[in-house]
Design a protein around this motif. Sequence first.
Motif, PDB file in Angstrom:
ATOM      1  N   GLY A  74       0.824  -1.214   0.000  1.00 30.79           N
ATOM      2  CA  GLY A  74       0.000   0.000   0.000  1.00 30.79           C
ATOM      3  C   GLY A  74       0.852   1.256   0.000  1.00 30.79           C
ATOM      4  O   GLY A  74       0.527   2.245  -0.666  1.00 30.79           O
ATOM      5  N   LEU A  75       1.960   1.229   0.740  1.00 37.59           N
ATOM      6  CA  LEU A  75       2.880   2.364   0.737  1.00 37.59           C
ATOM      7  C   LEU A  75       3.420   2.596  -0.666  1.00 37.59           C
ATOM      8  O   LEU A  75       3.427   3.727  -1.154  1.00 37.59           O
ATOM      9  N   GLN A  76       3.837   1.535  -1.326  1.00 37.18           N
ATOM     10  CA  GLN A  76       4.383   1.688  -2.670  1.00 37.18           C
ATOM     11  C   GLN A  76       3.333   2.248  -3.627  1.00 37.18           C
ATOM     12  O   GLN A  76       3.619   3.150  -4.418  1.00 37.18           O
ATOM     13  N   ARG A  77       2.127   1.754  -3.544  1.00 37.60           N
ATOM     14  CA  ARG A  77       1.051   2.252  -4.399  1.00 37.60           C
ATOM     15  C   ARG A  77       0.768   3.726  -4.090  1.00 37.60           C
ATOM     16  O   ARG A  77       0.617   4.540  -4.998  1.00 37.60           O
ATOM     17  N   TRP A  78       0.727   4.076  -2.807  1.00 37.20           N
ATOM     18  CA  TRP A  78       0.478   5.456  -2.379  1.00 37.20           C
ATOM     19  C   TRP A  78       1.570   6.391  -2.911  1.00 37.20           C
ATOM     20  O   TRP A  78       1.274   7.502  -3.331  1.00 37.20           O
ATOM     21  N   LEU A  79       2.812   5.930  -2.878  1.00 36.27           N
ATOM     22  CA  LEU A  79       3.917   6.763  -3.354  1.00 36.27           C
ATOM     23  C   LEU A  79       3.740   7.161  -4.819  1.00 36.27           C
ATOM     24  O   LEU A  79       4.087   8.269  -5.216  1.00 36.27           O
ATOM     25  N   VAL A  80       3.188   6.255  -5.621  1.00 38.92           N
ATOM     26  CA  VAL A  80       3.021   6.522  -7.051  1.00 38.92           C
ATOM     27  C   VAL A  80       1.739   7.302  -7.325  1.00 38.92           C
ATOM     28  O   VAL A  80       1.708   8.167  -8.206  1.00 38.92           O
ATOM     29  N   GLU A  81       0.681   7.026  -6.559  1.00 30.27           N
ATOM     30  CA  GLU A  81      -0.633   7.612  -6.846  1.00 30.27           C
ATOM     31  C   GLU A  81      -0.852   8.985  -6.229  1.00 30.27           C
ATOM     32  O   GLU A  81      -1.678   9.754  -6.717  1.00 30.27           O
ATOM     33  N   PRO A  83      -0.034  12.836  -5.395  1.00 27.47           N
ATOM     34  CA  PRO A  83       0.792  13.899  -5.970  1.00 27.47           C
ATOM     35  C   PRO A  83       1.913  14.297  -5.000  1.00 27.47           C
ATOM     36  O   PRO A  83       1.746  14.243  -3.785  1.00 27.47           O
ATOM     37  N   VAL A  84       3.036  14.664  -5.556  1.00 27.69           N
ATOM     38  CA  VAL A  84       4.152  15.146  -4.747  1.00 27.69           C
ATOM     39  C   VAL A  84       3.781  16.541  -4.258  1.00 27.69           C
ATOM     40  O   VAL A  84       3.447  17.416  -5.067  1.00 27.69           O
ATOM     41  N   PRO A  85       3.804  16.779  -2.941  1.00 27.57           N
ATOM     42  CA  PRO A  85       3.436  18.106  -2.442  1.00 27.57           C
ATOM     43  C   PRO A  85       4.493  19.138  -2.834  1.00 27.57           C
ATOM     44  O   PRO A  85       5.673  18.806  -2.972  1.00 27.57           O
ATOM     45  N   PRO A  86       4.060  20.386  -3.016  1.00 24.02           N
ATOM     46  CA  PRO A  86       5.055  21.424  -3.311  1.00 24.02           C
ATOM     47  C   PRO A  86       5.950  21.631  -2.095  1.00 24.02           C
ATOM     48  O   PRO A  86       5.573  21.323  -0.964  1.00 24.02           O
ATOM     49  N   ARG A  87       7.143  22.122  -2.334  1.00 29.85           N
ATOM     50  CA  ARG A  87       8.055  22.397  -1.219  1.00 29.85           C
ATOM     51  C   ARG A  87       7.473  23.488  -0.344  1.00 29.85           C
ATOM     52  O   ARG A  87       6.692  24.321  -0.803  1.00 29.85           O
ATOM     53  N   ALA A  88       7.874  23.483   0.917  1.00 31.65           N
ATOM     54  CA  ALA A  88       7.361  24.458   1.883  1.00 31.65           C
ATOM     55  C   ALA A  88       7.545  25.873   1.355  1.00 31.65           C
ATOM     56  O   ALA A  88       8.629  26.243   0.893  1.00 31.65           O
ATOM     57  N   GLY A  89       6.498  26.653   1.407  1.00 29.87           N
ATOM     58  CA  GLY A  89       6.564  28.048   1.007  1.00 29.87           C
ATOM     59  C   GLY A  89       6.464  28.280  -0.488  1.00 29.87           C
ATOM     60  O   GLY A  89       6.542  29.403  -0.946  1.00 29.87           O
ATOM     61  N   ARG A  97       2.547  16.993 -10.065  1.00 34.44           N
ATOM     62  CA  ARG A  97       3.612  16.012 -10.313  1.00 34.44           C
ATOM     63  C   ARG A  97       3.375  14.756  -9.486  1.00 34.44           C
ATOM     64  O   ARG A  97       2.891  14.834  -8.363  1.00 34.44           O
ATOM     65  N   TYR A  98       3.751  13.630 -10.046  1.00 32.34           N
ATOM     66  CA  TYR A  98       3.662  12.345  -9.366  1.00 32.34           C
ATOM     67  C   TYR A  98       5.037  11.688  -9.349  1.00 32.34           C
ATOM     68  O   TYR A  98       5.868  11.956 -10.213  1.00 32.34           O
ATOM     69  N   ARG A  99       5.265  10.817  -8.369  1.00 29.43           N
ATOM     70  CA  ARG A  99       6.518  10.057  -8.329  1.00 29.43           C
ATOM     71  C   ARG A  99       6.477   8.962  -9.379  1.00 29.43           C
ATOM     72  O   ARG A  99       5.432   8.364  -9.618  1.00 29.43           O
ATOM     73  N   SER A 100       7.615   8.660  -9.940  1.00 26.49           N
ATOM     74  CA  SER A 100       7.717   7.534 -10.878  1.00 26.49           C
ATOM     75  C   SER A 100       7.782   6.235 -10.082  1.00 26.49           C
ATOM     76  O   SER A 100       8.056   6.236  -8.876  1.00 26.49           O
ATOM     77  N   ARG A 101       7.582   5.121 -10.760  1.00 29.14           N
ATOM     78  CA  ARG A 101       7.731   3.809 -10.105  1.00 29.14           C
ATOM     79  C   ARG A 101       9.164   3.624  -9.629  1.00 29.14           C
ATOM     80  O   ARG A 101       9.406   3.023  -8.584  1.00 29.14           O
ATOM     81  N   GLY A 102      10.115   4.137 -10.393  1.00 34.27           N
ATOM     82  CA  GLY A 102      11.515   4.033  -9.999  1.00 34.27           C
ATOM     83  C   GLY A 102      11.799   4.770  -8.705  1.00 34.27           C
ATOM     84  O   GLY A 102      12.530   4.269  -7.837  1.00 34.27           O
ATOM     85  N   THR A 103      11.219   5.957  -8.557  1.00 33.39           N
ATOM     86  CA  THR A 103      11.388   6.714  -7.314  1.00 33.39           C
ATOM     87  C   THR A 103      10.730   5.983  -6.153  1.00 33.39           C
ATOM     88  O   THR A 103      11.297   5.890  -5.062  1.00 33.39           O
ATOM     89  N   ALA A 104       9.534   5.448  -6.392  1.00 32.99           N
ATOM     90  CA  ALA A 104       8.848   4.673  -5.340  1.00 32.99           C
ATOM     91  C   ALA A 104       9.691   3.466  -4.941  1.00 32.99           C
ATOM     92  O   ALA A 104       9.824   3.162  -3.750  1.00 32.99           O
ATOM     93  N   ASN A 105      10.303   2.806  -5.907  1.00 30.01           N
ATOM     94  CA  ASN A 105      11.158   1.657  -5.599  1.00 30.01           C
ATOM     95  C   ASN A 105      12.371   2.085  -4.778  1.00 30.01           C
ATOM     96  O   ASN A 105      12.789   1.376  -3.855  1.00 30.01           O
ATOM     97  N   SER A 106      12.943   3.243  -5.089  1.00 29.11           N
ATOM     98  CA  SER A 106      14.083   3.751  -4.314  1.00 29.11           C
ATOM     99  C   SER A 106      13.676   4.028  -2.873  1.00 29.11           C
ATOM    100  O   SER A 106      14.424   3.733  -1.942  1.00 29.11           O
ATOM    101  N   ILE A 107      12.498   4.596  -2.697  1.00 29.90           N
ATOM    102  CA  ILE A 107      12.001   4.870  -1.346  1.00 29.90           C
ATOM    103  C   ILE A 107      11.771   3.560  -0.606  1.00 29.90           C
ATOM    104  O   ILE A 107      12.133   3.419   0.570  1.00 29.90           O
ATOM    105  N   MET A 108      11.198   2.566  -1.287  1.00 26.24           N
ATOM    106  CA  MET A 108      10.953   1.268  -0.662  1.00 26.24           C
ATOM    107  C   MET A 108      12.260   0.587  -0.262  1.00 26.24           C
ATOM    108  O   MET A 108      12.323  -0.082   0.766  1.00 26.24           O
ATOM    109  N   THR A 109      13.298   0.778  -1.043  1.00 24.71           N
ATOM    110  CA  THR A 109      14.603   0.212  -0.697  1.00 24.71           C
ATOM    111  C   THR A 109      15.114   0.807   0.604  1.00 24.71           C
ATOM    112  O   THR A 109      15.622   0.092   1.474  1.00 24.71           O
ATOM    113  N   VAL A 110      14.961   2.120   0.770  1.00 24.77           N
ATOM    114  CA  VAL A 110      15.383   2.778   2.006  1.00 24.77           C
ATOM    115  C   VAL A 110      14.531   2.296   3.178  1.00 24.77           C
ATOM    116  O   VAL A 110      15.054   2.023   4.263  1.00 24.77           O
TER     117      VAL A 110
END
Length: 145
Positions: A74-81, A83-89, A97-110
């Motif tokens: 569910g975390l991996q699915r949530w990461l892709v689905e 939207p990436v929040p804008p940076r503070a301010g 913008r959305y995360r790619s599957r590759g980015t989600a996989n990198s996060i899951m590795t961590v």
Amino acid sequence: MACERVPYASLRVVVDARSFDLQTVAVAFLASLRARGCSPNTERAYAGRVALYWSYCRMRRLDWRTPGFLDLAGLQRWLVEMPVPPRAGQVRPGPVRYRSRGTANSIMTVVGEFLRFGAAHGWVPAVRGRAVVAAEAAALHPAWL
């Protein structure tokens, strides 16, 4: 959760965004990266990814120490689905913008590395290691989800 840079140092920490309490397990994990001689950029990236995992667990009311396979999937699915929040301010200019599957996989590795670190120190039940391995296998084969 938030990843914060401690003033006057290159040290990264993970804090609770509501109470500003240090998340000592996450801080210990980041310290282990420094002790292994990892790059400060690796520490920065890992700090944000661990903070994202803690935030997801809080949002879903999950105990970060005991995620099951479906929780991690569910975390991996949530990461892709989600939207990436804008940076503070910053106001988001343009399309969402959305995360790619590759980015989600990198996060899951961590997240997997963080949970294995917790298991090695007795903070995470060792049986959870199987869920982490299964989730990482699913990350490599998204059709399994």
